[in-house]
Enzyme design. Structure first.
Site, PDB file in Angstrom:
ATOM      1  NE  ARG A 111      -1.247   2.326   5.777  1.00  0.00           N
ATOM      2  CZ  ARG A 111      -0.380   1.322   5.794  1.00  0.00           C
ATOM      3  NH1 ARG A 111      -0.645   0.177   5.193  1.00  0.00           N
ATOM      4  NH2 ARG A 111       0.792   1.458   6.389  1.00  0.00           N
ATOM      5  CB  THR A 385       1.666  -6.421   1.100  1.00  0.00           C
ATOM      6  OG1 THR A 385       1.937  -5.929   2.401  1.00  0.00           O
ATOM      7  CG2 THR A 385       0.977  -5.369   0.279  1.00  0.00           C
ATOM      8  CB  THR A 403      -0.980  -4.983   3.183  1.00  0.00           C
ATOM      9  OG1 THR A 403      -0.107  -5.774   3.983  1.00  0.00           O
ATOM     10  CG2 THR A 403      -1.219  -3.665   3.873  1.00  0.00           C
ATOM     11  CG  ASN A 405       2.167  -4.600   8.576  1.00  0.00           C
ATOM     12  OD1 ASN A 405       2.890  -4.340   7.617  1.00  0.00           O
ATOM     13  ND2 ASN A 405       2.522  -4.321   9.810  1.00  0.00           N
ATOM     14  CG  ASP A 427       3.204  -0.256   8.156  1.00  0.00           C
ATOM     15  OD1 ASP A 427       4.305  -0.789   8.342  1.00  0.00           O
ATOM     16  OD2 ASP A 427       2.469  -0.567   7.192  1.00  0.00           O
ATOM     17  CB  SER A 456       1.531   2.657   3.297  1.00  0.00           C
ATOM     18  OG  SER A 456       1.686   1.541   2.446  1.00  0.00           O
ATOM     19  CB  SER A 457       6.564   1.008   1.753  1.00  0.00           C
ATOM     20  OG  SER A 457       7.231   1.454   2.902  1.00  0.00           O
ATOM     21  N   GLY A 478       6.829  -4.748   2.043  1.00  0.00           N
ATOM     22  CA  GLY A 478       7.181  -3.744   3.053  1.00  0.00           C
ATOM     23  C   GLY A 478       7.986  -2.612   2.432  1.00  0.00           C
TER      24      GLY A 478
END
Ligand code: DON
Length: 573
Positions: A111, A385, A403, A405, A427, A456-457, A478
């Protein structure tokens, strides 16, 4: 003397043409100017599903060349950075969940991180207004990219040399590929924004517009990828590429520094693992909320006879939506980068806590989100993503979600570097209660701090049956990501749907706030009516997710299915 020189030049030319043919061999075998694409394959030896046919083909070519699932996943991810520049990336970040025959379950966190000069209120202007325009576009919206570090960290589980895995991406960038009508429209749609956020020339801007069949050649990107091939991660985080990134930052209000780049490290994490109806499910831990949300939602519906309710009935959608609502309320308060904030993971995934959360569930009507607040725990413990799923026949499976985003991230291409930078800073919770581009709100747990990773999701997931890979799944989208993985898994594990139906049938989504059910166009009218009567607000939206899934069939073959909501393609052999 002169003729000797000409001979020398000719031999160089000959050697370089052999070299380019040699290096181009994987790419030639996949026909980048005239390729086929399939939504479903049944394969015996290995399979790859990703958002672009050429990237899936690169992955399978690497498997055929003797690579394992990790090698194929790395090559696919790098190829996506070239053929799917809106989301595939080297300027973004993501997560990998894997099941290795030898090492067992693994998780790699690549990330992005907030730059060292980031601060909690950096997206609040002098009048106190939250500026999502700053957090979502342009230089200031970028976190320090993690993808290249992530691929090198993953490579310890691979078998082939990294040079071999990155070469197809280099060739696709250097020699180009033909774009489709949809891709041409996609690039055209972003022309104005590319102009707004770039001062250096970029191949993505085309004055007369892109057309079907145009060749996209990315020389700068090819050179960046060559530096990575030749110098390893340092070819990105140090030297010329790092200099180009920092120079790009200085063209506007960007804050990523040479030091931020040099200090970036991907991290091995312990996957978030839970049980559901006899299956072991492995997902991503913090800083992704994905694994924990999936655990919460699945545990909340367990033992409530969802099988008997049936697929896409008022009762089953109601139960799943109420689980989604409650899990997302917890996301808001408790979840963020656990390296910076104590996330009470054990407490909020505890089955009695979750049973308590569901006490307010009323089978007859919707529970308004105003009634559902994040749960109470006593802390006992210290729009783009893309997903790819890969499996081999050695017992290895890899699930990666990655991603920038938003589509094309910050929309800023690194001048001379040829790749888009992310807009992942959005995010973070830029101000308590202010929704990000996916409508997610947050507070302290996900506040900005230097070096912190934004929540993040993303939910790359592997389901194990008898400790062997059974399902490899994930999707972009997302905040809809965890709910799509949840629904796809319940569709297969509870409702017994075929893999295609589990992915293609209408999807829905609830995230606590806003208090409504988002549904796809195909979501049946009768269900909309019955849910409205129960007190729900129904909101129709565009496609939800682009799920890529591989399921192991009883005879051991791999059923790979790509979502029909995009160009996604399944390949195998
Ligand atoms: O990490 C996240 O949750 C988001 N940045 C993911 C963005 C995304 O899925 C956009 N794609 N449709």
């Amino acid at each position: 003397m002169k003729s000797n020189y000409i001979l020398f030049l000719l031999s160089i030319l000959f050697m370089s043409s052999c070299q380019s043919q040699k290096s181009n061999s994987v790419v030639e075998s996949i026909h980048p100017f005239n390729y086929t694409s399939s939504k479903k394959v049944i394969a015996e030896k290995g399979a790859v599903v990703s958002a672009h046919p050429l990237a899936s083909k690169v992955g399978v070519a690497i498997l055929k060349a003797g690579g394992n699932a990790v090698d194929a996943a790395i090559a696919t991810q790098l190829a996506l950075a070239v053929v799917y520049p809106g989301a595939g990336n080297i300027g973004g970040g993501g997560f990998l969940v894997g099941k290795m025959k030898k090492e067992g379950l693994i998780a790699i966190d690549f990330r992005e991180k907030a730059p060292g000069a980031a601060s909690r209120d950096m997206y609040i202007d002098k009048d106190g207004n939250p500026r999502t325009d700053w957090s979502q576009h342009g230089h200031l919206s970028s976190g320090v990219p993690g993808s290249v570090a992530g691929m090198f960290m993953a490579h310890q589980y691979g078998r082939l040399p990294f040079e071999k895995l990155i070469q197809p991406a280099i060739d696709l960038a250097e020699f180009g590929f033909a774009i489709t009508e949809d891709e041409a429209a996609y690039f055209n749609n972003y022309q104005e924004r590319f102009k707004k956020y770039n001062t250096e020339p970029t191949v993505f801007i085309k004055e007369n517009g892109w057309h079907k069949g145009d060749t996209l050649i990315q020389k700068d990107l090819a050179n960046t990828l060559k530096r990575i091939r030749d110098k390893g991660a340092a070819g990105f985080y140090e030297g010329k590429t790092a200099d180009l990134i920092v120079a790009e930052m200085k063209r506007s209000n960007g804050i990523i520094s040479l030091e931020d780049l040099k200090n970036y490290k991907a991290k091995q994490r312990k996957p978030h693992v839970f049980q559901y109806e006899g299956y072991t499910i492995a997902g991503m831990p913090m800083p992704s909320s994905g694994g924990v949300l999936l655990d919460q939602m699945m545990t909340m519906i367990a033992n409530r006879q969802i099988k008997e309710m049936g697929f896409l009935t008022t009762a089953s959608v109601h139960l799943m939506v109420e689980a989604e609502r409650r899990a997302f309320a917890d996301r808001t308060k408790f979840m963020g980068d656990a390296d910076f904030y104590k996330v009470p993971v054990a407490a909020i995934t505890d089955s009695s806590y979750l049973a308590e959360r569901m006490k307010s569930f009323d089978p007859e009507k919707a529970t308004p989100s105003t009634v559902i607040q994040p749960g109470i725990v006593t802390q006992k413990e210290s729009d783009e993503t893309t997903h790819l799923s890969v499996i081999d026949n050695e017992g290895n499976a890899i699930s990666i979600t990655t991603t920038l985003n938003g589509s094309f991230g910050s929309k800023t291409v690194v001048g001379g570097g040829g790749f888009f930078l992310n807009d992942e800073m959005d995010d973070f919770s830029i101000k308590p209660g202010v929704p990000n581009m996916f409508g997610a709100v947050g507070g302290d747990a996900n506040a900005i701090a230097p070096g912190k990773r934004m929540l993040s999701s993303m939910t790359p997931t592997i389901v194990l049956k008898n400790n062997e890979p059974y399902i490899v799944v994930g999707t972009p989208g997302g905040t809809t990501i965890p709910t799509q993985v949840f629904e796809t898994l319940v569709n297969i594990l509870d409702f017994g749907l075929s893999t295609e139906d589990a992915v293609y049938k209408p999807k829905f989504h609830h995230q606590w706030l806003p208090d409504r059910i988002d549904v796809e166009k195909s979501f049946p009218q009768t269900l909309r009516d019955s849910l409205t009567k129960m007190g729900y607000t129904i909101h129709e939206r565009s496609d939800i997710g682009r799920t890529e899934i591989i399921k192991v069939l009883p005879d051991g073959k791999f059923e790979a299915v790509a979502d029909n909501r995009g160009h996604d393609a399944a390949e195998g052999y």
